[in-house]
Enzyme design. Structure first.
Site, PDB file in Angstrom:
ATOM      1  N   ASP A   1      38.609  18.622 -15.675  1.00 47.54           N
ATOM      2  CA  ASP A   1      40.029  18.681 -15.332  1.00 47.54           C
ATOM      3  C   ASP A   1      40.774  18.034 -16.510  1.00 47.54           C
ATOM      4  O   ASP A   1      40.166  17.296 -17.282  1.00 47.54           O
ATOM      5  CB  ASP A   1      40.272  17.896 -14.044  1.00 47.54           C
ATOM      6  CG  ASP A   1      41.733  17.871 -13.647  1.00 47.54           C
ATOM      7  OD1 ASP A   1      42.381  18.918 -13.736  1.00 47.54           O
ATOM      8  OD2 ASP A   1      42.222  16.779 -13.274  1.00 47.54           O
TER       9      ASP A   1
ATOM     10  N   ASP B   1      39.353  13.889 -11.072  1.00 50.56           N
ATOM     11  CA  ASP B   1      39.796  12.558 -10.645  1.00 50.56           C
ATOM     12  C   ASP B   1      39.296  12.179  -9.257  1.00 50.56           C
ATOM     13  O   ASP B   1      39.503  11.063  -8.805  1.00 50.56           O
ATOM     14  CB  ASP B   1      41.318  12.426 -10.712  1.00 50.56           C
ATOM     15  CG  ASP B   1      42.042  13.404  -9.783  1.00 50.56           C
ATOM     16  OD1 ASP B   1      41.376  13.962  -8.894  1.00 50.56           O
ATOM     17  OD2 ASP B   1      43.243  13.605  -9.958  1.00 50.56           O
TER      18      ASP B   1
ATOM     19  N   CYS C   1       0.851  -1.197   0.000  1.00 49.69           N
ATOM     20  CA  CYS C   1       0.000   0.000   0.000  1.00 49.69           C
ATOM     21  C   CYS C   1       0.883   1.242   0.000  1.00 49.69           C
ATOM     22  O   CYS C   1       1.628   1.499   0.949  1.00 49.69           O
ATOM     23  CB  CYS C   1      -0.898  -0.028   1.232  1.00 49.69           C
ATOM     24  SG  CYS C   1      -1.722   1.523   1.578  1.00 49.69           S
TER      25      CYS C   1
ATOM     26  N   CYS D   1       0.007   3.818   2.646  1.00 51.95           N
ATOM     27  CA  CYS D   1       0.425   3.327   3.967  1.00 51.95           C
ATOM     28  C   CYS D   1       1.917   3.561   4.179  1.00 51.95           C
ATOM     29  O   CYS D   1       2.360   3.860   5.287  1.00 51.95           O
ATOM     30  CB  CYS D   1       0.119   1.840   4.110  1.00 51.95           C
ATOM     31  SG  CYS D   1      -1.623   1.450   3.944  1.00 51.95           S
TER      32      CYS D   1
END
Length: 788
Positions: A487, A681, A98, A101
């Site tokens: 980079d 990195d 559910c 629920c």
């Protein structure tokens, strides 16, 4: 040589301490104890802190300290301070089907004392709680009570004790008795529908079939109403079908309940199947390890193996833990971790990771990490925890679902009452029927189930391709990438440097110049340093180095053999007032000076990765507006690499803090909803990764630092993986929005038709369970990421 002693600290709580004057007396007395380095007593917090330099003395010191306290203050109770560490626990709610629920359980658990955070992952049936360590017993008990109160059939299992329990069938679908009950009910319904009989017998058959088919739904609705939980699917279906009986629509009342139950059953199967599919994608957890004990081999749990143990991996078995091959040679399948289909060859001294599959040879491996610290364990934890970081779309749907059902219920109530009172000729039975159609449609299951399933499937599919995405929020953010910042070294280039040229300025040989440079670089693990040491090819005697000073972003200054050696870039030469002529060459130039005079230079070059150019081209093709490269390398090298790859903008000769500044400048250039991605990195670039909207660590395989620093980890060194990550994000978003539009569209149309009297409950059942079923199956398509 100086030695630094290791200080151990202990904190004691003095309950009932009310004599301020006794404070200094207690401190002085304890300070005289053997082994005590420092002592302090905070009268306000009643905390006694003792520092000693030998852990073996701690027990005797604490005992003596308690005696001293009781000597001055006999009524004081001395207790060791409890450190409230926050830890995480996952509880599996087996059988939870559910959706509303699940939300209620999450909200209730959040209110518990000691709980720091909680999130309910409906897709994997896990309730993940962060709380204080010493509160776990109480919290687990209270959570279990909450779950049983809301969903009494759900079983609460501590995940750490859970063994081989994968999935469940929605609504007890695997329960044969329930299937038999539904079957008998359907047969009675068919008899009543097919044969002519008296009204009373017909009603009895319809009523019995209704109770057999929908009895469980009615009971759940009754229990929930008693608990004050009204607006859920059980309540809606009960009201709709009871209402149908009340106005004499017996066949439709039974039919709606029957098709609702059948739809829920198949919806449960679909959710269960998708859970298993996602689980299968991450089925890299090793089941056992073959531990070598003397001449014997013992099959044990990976958790029982410790660092330094030797394990045996036979052909076809998973490597259970990270380690180094000490015997044997084989091909290993790394696809579960990296997404690479081509097997990798390993031999003696090769590093292997848990999750690799041994293809042919027998390997003996020396374990380098315990299971909890192994790469496979970290990957599993990352993927499993990804559900806690929900995408904005998920959060919106969760909030929407809380208001949608009650609103529709009140609209249905108005629809049943108002028109018959204000419209001439309108009957209550007709408008109640239309209102009941509204009620059947009002459950938002299609959205609440399929959307988290879509995001989780996208994360699971990405992990199978060697891409770890740490949350649905990052997966969704990858759809809006405006700027990608790379980079250079180790990201767009291989990071494998070679000494290409040695130039000398003084009356020394190239070998001598290389030797002095090797001394300077001997303590560094930077790729440039490694290449110089590799070119030197001899062991550096570090004992000859009299002084060593690494100057960040400039280079290194050492004293060796009574000579001062400088090795670094032109910034180092400028700062040390060394006269030099700039070297015109493609590559990284390391200038070497001896005793204040330039001795020469070493030219080192790096190689561009094979797929870098293609990655840049494809990023632009999928909508990235600007691609930038930041590097600490010299201007000439940076510009050449950027031109070769087709990068829009390049900034060179940057220190780590300058990279952050540049990133902030670039961040101001993106569109209001655009995102900036930084790819590095994951080790040297941690500050920049943290500053970007999405930090992507390149080549994170086996790197703990990379996995910790980034929001997305590309497990191989391929820039193309970033393209794949964005494509997976776009595909996930497309499928999620297909489900949103489809569910809203169908429900909206049927709501309008129902209000106009043109839609029956048959269409309403399709708009509820049928749409949910289709949405779940559509969400599963996100797992198919092979052709990206």
């Amino acid at each position: 040589m100086s030695y630094v002693s290791h200080v151990i600290k202990k904190e004691l709580i003095l309950e009932g301490m009310d004599c301020a004057g006794c404070t200094s007396k207690i401190e002085v007395a304890i300070a005289k104890l053997v082994g005590v380095k420092e002592v302090s007593l905070n009268f306000v917090t009643k905390t006694l802190t003792i520092e000693i330099d030998d852990e073996s003395k701690m027990e005797s010191v604490v005992s003596a300290a308690k005696d001293i306290v009781n000597q001055f203050e006999p009524h004081v109770i001395v207790k060791e301070k409890m450190i409230d560490k926050v830890s995480k626990k996952a509880l599996v709610l087996k059988g939870l089907s559910c959706v509303s629920c699940a939300t209620k359980i999450e909200d209730k658990v959040k209110e518990l004392k000691g709980v720091h955070s909680v999130y309910m992952d409906f897709t994997s049936e896990k309730l993940v709680i962060e709380a204080k360590t010493h509160d776990w017993h109480r919290i687990t008990k209270e959570v279990t009570a909450i779950v049983k109160h809301i969903e009494s059939d759900v079983e609460v299992i501590d995940e750490s004790r859970k063994k081989d329990e994968q999935g469940h069938s929605h609504g007890g679908g695997d329960n044969k008795m329930e299937l038999i009950r539904l079957g008998i009910g359907a047969i009675l319904y068919a008899i009543a529908l097919a044969f002519q009989m008296s009204d009373s017998i017909e009603f009895v058959l319809y009523f019995i079939s209704y109770l057999l088919i929908g009895g469980e739904v009615l009971l759940k609705a009754g229990r929930n109403i008693r608990r004050g939980q009204i607006f859920d699917e059980n309540f809606l279906m009960s009201i709709a079908t009871i209402g149908a009986f009340a106005i004499g629509e017996f066949p439709e009342g039974v039919a709606v309940m029957l098709f609702y139950q059948i739809g829920e059953f198949f919806q449960g199967l679909a959710v269960n199947r998708s859970r298993k599919s996602i689980g299968a994608l991450m089925d890299i957890r090793p089941d056992y390890a073959n531990l070598k004990v003397g001449n014997d081999v013992k099959k044990v749990s990976p958790e029982e193996v410790t660092v330094g143990d030797h394990i045996l991996v036979k052909p076809g078995e998973k490597v259970p833990l990270d380690g180094v091959v000490i015997e044997g040679q084989s091909m290993v399948d790394t696809s579960a971790l990296t997404g690479e289909s081509v097997p990798r060859e390993v031999e003696v001294d090769s590093n292997v990771l848990g999750g690799f599959i041994n293809k042919n040879g027998v390997l003996t491996i020396k374990v380098s990490k315990e299971f909890g610290e192994s790469t496979v364990s970290k990957i599993l934890e990352l993927v499993e925890n990804a559900s806690s970081k929900k995408a904005p779309t998920e959060n919106f749907i969760t909030k929407f679902a809380r208001y949608y059902t009650p609103v529709v219920v009140f609209v249905a109530l108005a629809l049943a009452i108002i028109p018959p009172l204000v419209i001439d000729g309108a009957t209550f039975s007709e408008w109640i029927y239309r209102a009941l159609v509204f009620l059947v449609i009002s459950c938002p299951c299609a959205l609440v189930i399929s959307i988290p399933l879509g995001f989780f499937g996208g994360i699971g599919g990405a992990s199978k391709n060697g891409i770890l995405i740490k949350g649905g929020n990052y997966l969704e953010a990858l759809n809006s990438v405006d700027i990608v910042v790379f980079d250079k070294t180790g990201t767009l280039t291989k990071g494998v440097f070679k000494v290409m040229e040695i130039n000398v300025e003084q009356n020394i040989s190239k070998e001598e110049l290389l030797e002095y440079a090797a001394y300077a670089e001997s303590y560094s693990n930077h790729p440039i340093s490694t290449s110089i040491l590799k070119a030197y090819g001899k062991e550096v005697n570090k004992e000859e180095i009299e002084s060593y000073n690494e100057i960040s972003g400039h280079g290194i200054k050492i004293k060796v053999k009574d000579k001062e050696i400088l090795a670094g870039n032109i910034k180092l030469m400028d700062s040390e007032k060394i006269a030099y002529e700039p070297v015109e060459a493609i590559g990284t130039i390391v200038y070497v000076a001896i005793n204040g005079k330039l001795a020469g230079s070493i030219i080192i070059s790096d190689e561009i990765k094979e797929d870098s150019q293609r990655a840049i081209k494809e990023l632009k093709a999928i909508g990235v507006k600007k691609i930038v490269m930041l590097t600490g390398d010299n201007k000439q090298v940076g510009i050449k690499v950027a031109k070769q790859l087709g990068i829009d903008e390049v900034h060179t000769e940057l220190l780590p803090d300058e990279k952050v500044e540049k990133l902030e400048q670039l961040d101001r250039q993106k569109s209001p909803k655009g995102k900036l991605v930084f790819v590095g990195d994951g080790i040297n670039d941690a500050p920049v990764l943290a500053r970007a909207d999405i930090g992507v660590a390149m080549g994170g395989l086996g790197s703990d630092a990379a996995i910790e620093a980034a929001d997305v980890v590309l497990m191989t060194d391929e820039p193309m993986k970033l393209v794949s990550a964005i494509k997976i994000a776009k595909r996930t978003k497309r499928i999620v929005w297909q489900n949103i539009i489809f569910a809203f569209g169908v429900k909206g149309i049927v709501l309008l038709l129902g209000a106009g009297g043109l839609a029956t409950m048959w269409e309403a059942v399709f708009a509820d369970v049928g749409v949910a079923l289709i949405a779940v199956f559509n969400a599963m398509r996100v797992l198919n990421v092979k052709n990206l």
